[in-house]
Design a protein around this motif. Structure first.
Motif, mmCIF file in Angstrom:
data_model
loop_
_atom_site.group_PDB
_atom_site.id
_atom_site.type_symbol
_atom_site.label_atom_id
_atom_site.label_comp_id
_atom_site.label_asym_id
_atom_site.label_seq_id
_atom_site.Cartn_x
_atom_site.Cartn_y
_atom_site.Cartn_z
ATOM 1 N N GLU A 1 -2.938 -8.283 5.155
ATOM 2 C CA GLU A 1 -3.791 -7.915 6.283
ATOM 3 C C GLU A 1 -3.234 -8.397 7.619
ATOM 4 N N VAL A 2 -1.903 -8.368 7.748
ATOM 5 C CA VAL A 2 -1.289 -8.714 9.026
ATOM 6 C C VAL A 2 -0.687 -7.493 9.706
ATOM 7 N N ALA A 3 -0.802 -6.313 9.089
ATOM 8 C CA ALA A 3 -0.281 -5.101 9.729
ATOM 9 C C ALA A 3 -1.075 -4.810 10.997
ATOM 10 N N HIS A 4 -0.372 -4.371 12.031
ATOM 11 C CA HIS A 4 -1.014 -4.040 13.305
ATOM 12 C C HIS A 4 -1.752 -2.713 13.153
ATOM 13 N N GLY A 5 -3.014 -2.698 13.524
ATOM 14 C CA GLY A 5 -3.836 -1.512 13.323
ATOM 15 C C GLY A 5 -3.843 -0.518 14.465
ATOM 16 N N GLY A 6 -3.168 -0.843 15.570
ATOM 17 C CA GLY A 6 -3.276 0.027 16.728
ATOM 18 C C GLY A 6 -1.979 0.646 17.197
ATOM 19 N N LEU A 7 -0.999 0.736 16.328
ATOM 20 C CA LEU A 7 0.314 1.231 16.725
ATOM 21 C C LEU A 7 0.340 2.749 16.880
ATOM 22 N N THR A 8 1.340 3.229 17.585
ATOM 23 C CA THR A 8 1.569 4.668 17.676
ATOM 24 C C THR A 8 1.835 5.218 16.280
ATOM 25 N N ARG A 9 2.664 4.480 15.517
ATOM 26 C CA ARG A 9 2.971 4.870 14.143
ATOM 27 C C ARG A 9 3.272 3.621 13.322
ATOM 28 N N LEU A 10 2.714 3.544 12.139
ATOM 29 C CA LEU A 10 3.001 2.448 11.215
ATOM 30 C C LEU A 10 3.520 3.042 9.916
ATOM 31 N N GLU A 11 4.713 2.617 9.528
ATOM 32 C CA GLU A 11 5.294 3.058 8.261
ATOM 33 C C GLU A 11 5.254 1.892 7.281
ATOM 34 N N VAL A 12 4.672 2.131 6.123
ATOM 35 C CA VAL A 12 4.618 1.120 5.074
ATOM 36 C C VAL A 12 5.661 1.483 4.024
ATOM 37 N N VAL A 13 6.578 0.540 3.782
ATOM 38 C CA VAL A 13 7.693 0.783 2.855
ATOM 39 C C VAL A 13 7.574 -0.162 1.665
ATOM 40 N N ASP A 14 8.447 0.044 0.683
ATOM 41 C CA ASP A 14 8.334 -0.711 -0.559
ATOM 42 C C ASP A 14 8.761 -2.170 -0.431
ATOM 43 N N ASP A 15 9.831 -2.434 0.324
ATOM 44 C CA ASP A 15 10.358 -3.798 0.346
ATOM 45 C C ASP A 15 11.124 -4.069 1.639
ATOM 46 N N MET A 16 11.640 -5.295 1.760
ATOM 47 C CA MET A 16 12.344 -5.713 2.965
ATOM 48 C C MET A 16 13.624 -4.918 3.186
ATOM 49 N N HIS A 17 14.302 -4.550 2.121
ATOM 50 C CA HIS A 17 15.537 -3.779 2.262
ATOM 51 C C HIS A 17 15.249 -2.422 2.907
ATOM 52 N N GLN A 18 14.202 -1.762 2.434
ATOM 53 C CA GLN A 18 13.817 -0.474 3.028
ATOM 54 C C GLN A 18 13.366 -0.648 4.471
ATOM 55 N N ARG A 19 12.677 -1.748 4.737
ATOM 56 C CA ARG A 19 12.216 -2.001 6.112
ATOM 57 C C ARG A 19 13.407 -2.066 7.065
ATOM 58 N N LYS A 20 14.418 -2.868 6.720
ATOM 59 C CA LYS A 20 15.570 -3.032 7.608
ATOM 60 C C LYS A 20 16.351 -1.734 7.753
ATOM 61 N N ALA A 21 16.523 -1.023 6.655
ATOM 62 C CA ALA A 21 17.259 0.240 6.719
ATOM 63 C C ALA A 21 16.515 1.256 7.588
ATOM 64 N N ARG A 22 15.206 1.283 7.469
ATOM 65 C CA ARG A 22 14.419 2.239 8.253
ATOM 66 C C ARG A 22 14.434 1.880 9.743
ATOM 67 N N MET A 23 14.311 0.602 10.062
ATOM 68 C CA MET A 23 14.366 0.186 11.455
ATOM 69 C C MET A 23 15.728 0.521 12.060
ATOM 70 N N MET A 24 16.776 0.359 11.263
ATOM 71 C CA MET A 24 18.117 0.702 11.742
ATOM 72 C C MET A 24 18.222 2.191 12.027
ATOM 73 N N GLN A 25 17.609 3.021 11.183
ATOM 74 C CA GLN A 25 17.629 4.470 11.400
ATOM 75 C C GLN A 25 16.873 4.865 12.665
ATOM 76 N N LEU A 26 15.749 4.231 12.899
ATOM 77 C CA LEU A 26 14.870 4.612 14.002
ATOM 78 C C LEU A 26 15.363 4.136 15.370
ATOM 79 N N ALA A 27 16.154 3.065 15.396
ATOM 80 C CA ALA A 27 16.515 2.427 16.657
ATOM 81 C C ALA A 27 17.886 2.860 17.150
ATOM 82 N N ASP A 28 18.033 2.798 18.471
ATOM 83 C CA ASP A 28 19.309 3.073 19.123
ATOM 84 C C ASP A 28 19.985 1.801 19.597
ATOM 85 N N ALA A 29 19.286 0.669 19.541
ATOM 86 C CA ALA A 29 19.819 -0.625 19.947
ATOM 87 C C ALA A 29 18.921 -1.708 19.354
ATOM 88 N N PHE A 30 19.421 -2.952 19.353
ATOM 89 C CA PHE A 30 18.705 -4.051 18.717
ATOM 90 C C PHE A 30 18.727 -5.291 19.604
#
Length: 195
Positions: free
Chosen positions: A72-101
């Motif tokens: 219950e720590v997910a932010h409820g007011g975001l433009t978009r929230l993607e829930v993924v299976d694990d940390m590996h998917q999270r990092k890979a997805r953030m890398m896909q979505l971003a143009d810089a870090f």
């Protein structure tokens, strides 16, 4: 650049300074027209930067693993929230979505995330800038260690220098904008293994 991924903490850090930096960075990203990609939580500096971008009318995409969302720590007011299976998917997805870090001051997770995307850059898996927001000299000792690793032959100077470092919010955004990818390959000029 359209979206900048910010790695930051689920903690607030000591005092109010790090939360203030998160608010400042969120405001600056929005004013520059960038969307935020981040870890999707509502707590710590993660929640602060998301709230700041949203308050200034920007777009925020959160990517959070199911197990963390279940706490219950997910932010409820975001433009978009993607829930993924694990940390590996999270990092890979953030890398896909971003143009810089950008890594704000943070702990083990923040360090692990910025170094993974920096390693991917070093290996040629992407050509996106990576930076440290060195607020109040937070990353000074890390920078000194990376210089030491360079002098000891474990990091090429071009790859160490590709990790952009600035003490200010405006400075790190400017460095991301002006960044050019290194032409140096991680595997070039490597010594062949001896038998």
């Amino acid at each position: 650049m359209k979206n900048i991924c910010v790695f930051c903490g689920s903690s607030t850090g000591v005092g109010n300074n790090y939360m203030n930096i998160a608010h400042e960075l969120g405001k600056a990203l929005t004013e520059c027209g960038y969307g935020l990609v981040y870890g999707g939580a509502s707590v710590g500096t993660m929640g602060a930067i998301a709230d700041s971008v949203l308050a200034y009318g920007g777009n925020v995409t959160g990517v959070i693993p199911q197990a963390i969302s279940d706490l219950e720590v997910a932010h409820g007011g975001l433009t978009r929230l993607e829930v993924v299976d694990d940390m590996h998917q999270r990092k890979a997805r953030m890398m896909q979505l971003a143009d810089a870090f950008i890594a704000m001051p943070g702990g083990l997770g923040t360090l692990e995330e910025i170094f993974e995307v920096l390693t991917w850059s070093q290996l040629g898996f992407h050509s996106k800038p990576c930076g440290l927001l060195n607020a109040d000299g937070f990353y000074n000792k890390l920078d000194a260690f990376l210089q030491h690793a360079d002098t000891q032959g474990f990091i090429k100077s071009a790859h160490r220098e590709s990790l952009l470092i600035s003490d200010s919010v405006t400075g790190i955004i400017d460095k991301l904008i002006r960044w050019q990818p290194s032409a140096v390959s991680k595997l070039s000029s490597q010594q062949a293994p001896t038998s």
